[in-house]
Scaffold this motif. Structure first.
Motif, PDB file in Angstrom:
ATOM      1  N   LEU A  86      -9.634  -2.201  -2.843  1.00 48.99           N
ATOM      2  CA  LEU A  86      -8.655  -2.176  -1.761  1.00 48.99           C
ATOM      3  C   LEU A  86      -8.988  -3.164  -0.647  1.00 48.99           C
ATOM      4  N   ARG A 138      -2.086  -3.963 -10.214  1.00 48.35           N
ATOM      5  CA  ARG A 138      -2.751  -3.006  -9.328  1.00 48.35           C
ATOM      6  C   ARG A 138      -4.046  -3.600  -8.796  1.00 48.35           C
ATOM      7  N   ALA A 139      -4.234  -3.515  -7.495  1.00 50.50           N
ATOM      8  CA  ALA A 139      -5.470  -3.983  -6.862  1.00 50.50           C
ATOM      9  C   ALA A 139      -6.511  -2.880  -6.970  1.00 50.50           C
ATOM     10  N   GLU A 140      -7.629  -3.156  -7.599  1.00 49.71           N
ATOM     11  CA  GLU A 140      -8.670  -2.150  -7.765  1.00 49.71           C
ATOM     12  C   GLU A 140      -9.560  -2.053  -6.529  1.00 49.71           C
ATOM     13  N   LEU A 186       0.836  -1.201   0.000  1.00 51.03           N
ATOM     14  CA  LEU A 186       0.000   0.000   0.000  1.00 51.03           C
ATOM     15  C   LEU A 186       0.871   1.250   0.000  1.00 51.03           C
ATOM     16  N   HIS A 235      -1.477  -1.125  -4.266  1.00 46.62           N
ATOM     17  CA  HIS A 235      -2.545  -0.135  -4.356  1.00 46.62           C
ATOM     18  C   HIS A 235      -1.983   1.215  -3.978  1.00 46.62           C
TER      19      HIS A 235
END
Length: 420
Positions: free
Chosen positions: A374, A370-372, A321, A354
């Motif tokens: 969260l 990329r994590a959409e 993060l 993220h």
């Protein structure tokens, strides 16, 4: 439009200068040798590092600012400020090549009575011995006689809501008293206070002291974080208590590494071998060693946490993060996130990231997904690692969702996460 000010180098320091000067009514043109950068700015597309927002860039352009890659457009301005980046080379020395190129470009169009100011990070003596030589040889003019020359260290605090160009004092060191006054008159148009140094060397060394002060103190608190973890002490509570002392202490916070544009500078790496000291600044050298070890330490802590909970780093799903160097900014310059990601990947971890300010990110030359979602990503990951505390992150909510949360910024509520 004939400009009053030429800003050479439209990066993290040049654009804010252009913004402040334009807001003060100074007609400004910006020069950058990269045509792509110039085209993006003139089209109203803000820089990826977040040094200007889209709204700020629109206002800047509406006030008449234009960027150019054409060096012939630089002549005629009363003031020229060199703001190019000077990154560290592989051997730890500053790369003054961009400063040389900027001075060479300016020298070809330099006119008498122009005030030239250098803001880039350089070694003590660079303005007088390096920039002055390039300008004089290229223009045929003499600094201190035909044109003014001074150094003014950049003092930006990117993203700060408390400190901007107006309320941060500017240090000015001119080649002659007249050079100092000419530069002071320019900055005085949009800065509340100007501090006059004895000369450019003193101004250059003031910046060196400011940058190294930050590095040394961050290194101290990073070492304390490792020490406190080893003896079972909460370093964040230690800092909370220590900062109540009203004298003799300034609080710094540990983290996963040191990023940003203010690089630690060891003046032993001078561009002029005849002036080399022959010995390093030992505190600066040691601070660099301590701070560059932090990404490895964070990776080791992550692997140890997984192991303590019955999981191996190999095959573990790890969510990172915040990959920028500073909270609430898009700038990734010097961010330790890349090295941490590379080390975790080398251990066999499956990575995702993220960051509300970063849409695409690579580490070690390889893209990281990329994590959409969260909270969904945190719930699915075996370990979530907070590397940068952006204000949009609800750490209490994340701690409730995440299987394991390693907080390298000490931003989570006590007991909600494993903290550095």
């Amino acid at each position: 439009m004939r400009a009053d000010l030429t800003v050479i180098g439209l990066g993290h320091s040049g654009l804010p200068l252009a913004q402040a000067a334009t807001a003060a009514g100074i007609r400004t043109v910006g020069h950058d040798p990269r045509p792509g950068t110039v085209g993006e700015l003139n089209a109203g597309r803000p820089p990826a590092d977040g040094s200007l927002s889209a709204a700020e860039l629109r206002r800047l352009l509406a006030c008449g600012f234009r960027a150019t890659a054409d060096p012939t457009q630089l002549g005629g301005a009363r003031t020229a400020v060199i703001c190019v980046d000077t990154p560290l080379r592989a051997d730890g020395a500053l790369d003054l090549g961009p400063v040389r190129d900027a001075a060479h470009t300016l020298a070809a169009v330099l006119r008498p009575r122009t005030t030239v100011v250098l803001e880039s990070t350089v070694y003590p003596g660079s303005t007088e011995e390096f920039v002055r030589t390039v300008l004089e040889d290229g223009s045929g003019l003499r600094a201190g006689r035909d044109f003014h020359l001074a150094y003014a260290p950049s003092r930006l605090d990117p993203g700060s809501r408390a400190y901007g160009y107006a309320n941060v004092p500017r240090v000015i060191g001119g080649l002659t008293p007249a050079c100092t006054e000419a530069a002071a008159a320019f900055y005085g148009r949009f800065t509340e206070k100007v501090v006059r140094a004895r000369g450019p060397r003193e101004a250059e060394t003031a910046q060196l002291l400011e940058v190294n002060y930050r590095q040394v103190n961050i290194a101290l608190v990073n070492e304390m974080a490792v020490f406190c973890h080893d003896i079972g002490v909460d370093v964040w509570d230690v800092i909370r208590c220590a900062e109540t002392k009203p004298f003799g202490f300034q609080a710094f916070r540990p983290g996963p590494g040191v990023g940003g544009h203010s690089v630690p500078v060891d003046p032993n790496h001078l561009s002029y071998p005849s002036r080399a000291l022959g010995y390093p600044l030992r505190m600066v050298e040691l601070a660099r060693q301590v701070n560059t070890r932090m990404p490895r330490y964070v990776s080791q802590r992550a692997a140890a946490l997984l192991n303590e909970h019955g999981k191996s780093a190999r095959g573990a799903r790890v969510l990172l993060l915040g990959v920028t160097y500073k909270a609430d900014l898009a700038d990734q310059e010097g961010s330790p996130a890349g090295e941490i990601a590379t080390r975790l990947r080398d251990l066999g971890a499956q990575l995702s990231f993220h960051d509300p300010y970063v849409q695409r990110w690579s580490a070690g030359g390889r893209p990281v997904p990329r994590a959409e979602g969260l909270y969904e990503a945190a719930a699915e990951a075996d370990l979530t690692v907070l590397l940068q505390h952006h204000r949009t992150y609800d750490l209490q909510g994340l701690a409730a969702k995440a299987q394991l949360l390693l907080d390298t910024r000490g931003a989570s509520p006590t007991g909600a996460a494993h903290r550095l």
